[in-house]
Design a protein around this motif. Structure first.
Motif, mmCIF file in Angstrom:
data_model
loop_
_atom_site.group_PDB
_atom_site.id
_atom_site.type_symbol
_atom_site.label_atom_id
_atom_site.label_comp_id
_atom_site.label_asym_id
_atom_site.label_seq_id
_atom_site.Cartn_x
_atom_site.Cartn_y
_atom_site.Cartn_z
ATOM 1 N N THR A 74 0.854 -1.189 0.000
ATOM 2 C CA THR A 74 0.000 0.000 0.000
ATOM 3 C C THR A 74 0.889 1.239 0.000
ATOM 4 O OG1 THR A 74 -0.147 0.299 2.405
ATOM 5 C CG2 THR A 74 -1.664 -1.278 1.400
ATOM 6 N N LEU A 125 -4.526 3.982 -1.744
ATOM 7 C CA LEU A 125 -5.670 3.933 -0.836
ATOM 8 C C LEU A 125 -6.441 5.255 -0.779
ATOM 9 C CD1 LEU A 125 -4.080 2.015 2.197
ATOM 10 C CD2 LEU A 125 -5.238 1.078 0.183
ATOM 11 N N TRP A 182 -9.992 0.291 -3.372
ATOM 12 C CA TRP A 182 -9.188 -0.789 -2.810
ATOM 13 C C TRP A 182 -10.037 -1.761 -1.996
ATOM 14 C CZ3 TRP A 182 -8.982 -1.715 2.415
ATOM 15 C CH2 TRP A 182 -9.426 -0.692 3.259
ATOM 16 N N HIS A 206 2.319 -2.389 4.557
ATOM 17 C CA HIS A 206 1.512 -1.170 4.638
ATOM 18 C C HIS A 206 2.416 0.045 4.827
ATOM 19 C CE1 HIS A 206 -2.160 1.128 5.267
ATOM 20 N NE2 HIS A 206 -1.556 1.729 6.285
#
Length: 293
Positions: A7, A35, A40, A53
């Protein structure tokens, strides 16, 4: 083959890590997502072994501090819960040294996190919520890196690099700072992926960095001459009390080495291999970024 989802589509760490991992393309497949919109949420996470992340709000001017918590905490937890529901095996969350709220000193295993700004506070709250999701089937790894530097990285290192290329004088200081070269970080991430690690981690270079030596090495790589002025420590200490940003340059802030692994910690000597790029080499690679592959 392991499939990894990252991400933070345009993040420096994410894009650089994927590029660095190209030599392992038969073992890993990487995808990245943004995001910033809700699309997503319709993404199938079940095809991934791990999620890294990186999406975050760092130190930026915003209308409300609430945005830090919405992005750094709430969004991270929502992504993790979706990953858990869809049977992803590992969630690697990038946190920060800022969760300790310290400008100077040494952080040890006994140091209690006490963040003092929205960035650090939101990351710390995310850590606590994410670790509650940890189970035998869902490994949560929290990574708290110090200052990261490397080819094309932005931030405090680049400011020092520009200064080293312009100034003729620089104070000689005797501080120590934990830093992390990008390739050392990438090796660490690969170790996390290969071993599905979980827990809280504080990766750093094998040696602490002295600001004067850092500027000196940058100058050498750029064939610049700088005279280093002795006897500035007292003045810097006085000014640092008024101008807090000076602590980020001249103050000492380190992770105790025991936090970053020893040969008998976690899974043996492999753990120490990630910091194999030494300081001088890391500066040469960083400063000669146009030749870096």
């Amino acid at each position: 083959m392991k499939r990894i989802l990252i991400t933070g589509q345009n993040s420096y760490i994410g894009s650089s890590f994927v590029n660095w991992m190209k030599v392992y393309e038969r073992e890993y497949q990487f995808d990245t997502i943004d995001l910033k919109d809700s699309s997503w949420r319709n993404r199938d996470f079940s095809i991934y072994n791990s999620i890294i992340h990186l999406a975050a709000i760092v130190h930026v001017k915003v209308k409300s501090e609430a945005i830090y918590y919405q992005v750094n905490r709430d969004l991270a937890v929502e992504v993790a819960k979706k990953a858990l529901k869809e049977n992803v095996q590992q969630f690697i969350f990038f946190s920060t040294m800022s969760v300790f709220g310290k400008d100077t000193g040494t952080i040890t295993e006994h140091t209690i996190p006490k963040p003092n700004n929205p960035y650090g506070k939101s990351k710390r709250e995310a850590e606590l919520l994410l670790t509650e999701l940890q189970s035998d089937n869902f490994k949560v790894a929290v990574v708290r890196p110090p200052m990261i530097y490397g080819p094309h990285a932005v931030g405090n290192y680049q400011r020092l690099s520009k200064l080293a290329n312009k100034t003729k004088l620089f104070p000689k200081v005797y501080n120590k700072r934990s830093m992390l070269f990008s390739e050392n970080l990438f090796r660490f991430i690969k170790i996390c992926l290969d071993n599905e690690l979980h827990g809280i981690f504080h990766p750093q270079n094998s040696k602490y960095v002295n600001t004067t030596e850092l500027v000196k090495q940058i100058a050498i790589e750029n064939r610049k001459n700088i005279f280093f002025v002795r006897g500035c420590s007292s003045l810097i200490n006085i000014l640092s009390k008024k101008f807090k940003f000076l602590n980020k340059v001249f103050g000492s802030l380190t992770y105790d080495k025991t936090l970053s692994g020893t040969p008998d910690t976690y899974f043996g000597e492999v753990y120490m291999d990630y910091a194999s790029t030494e300081f001088e080499t890391s500066i040469r690679l960083t400063e000669n970024k146009d030749d870096y592959q």
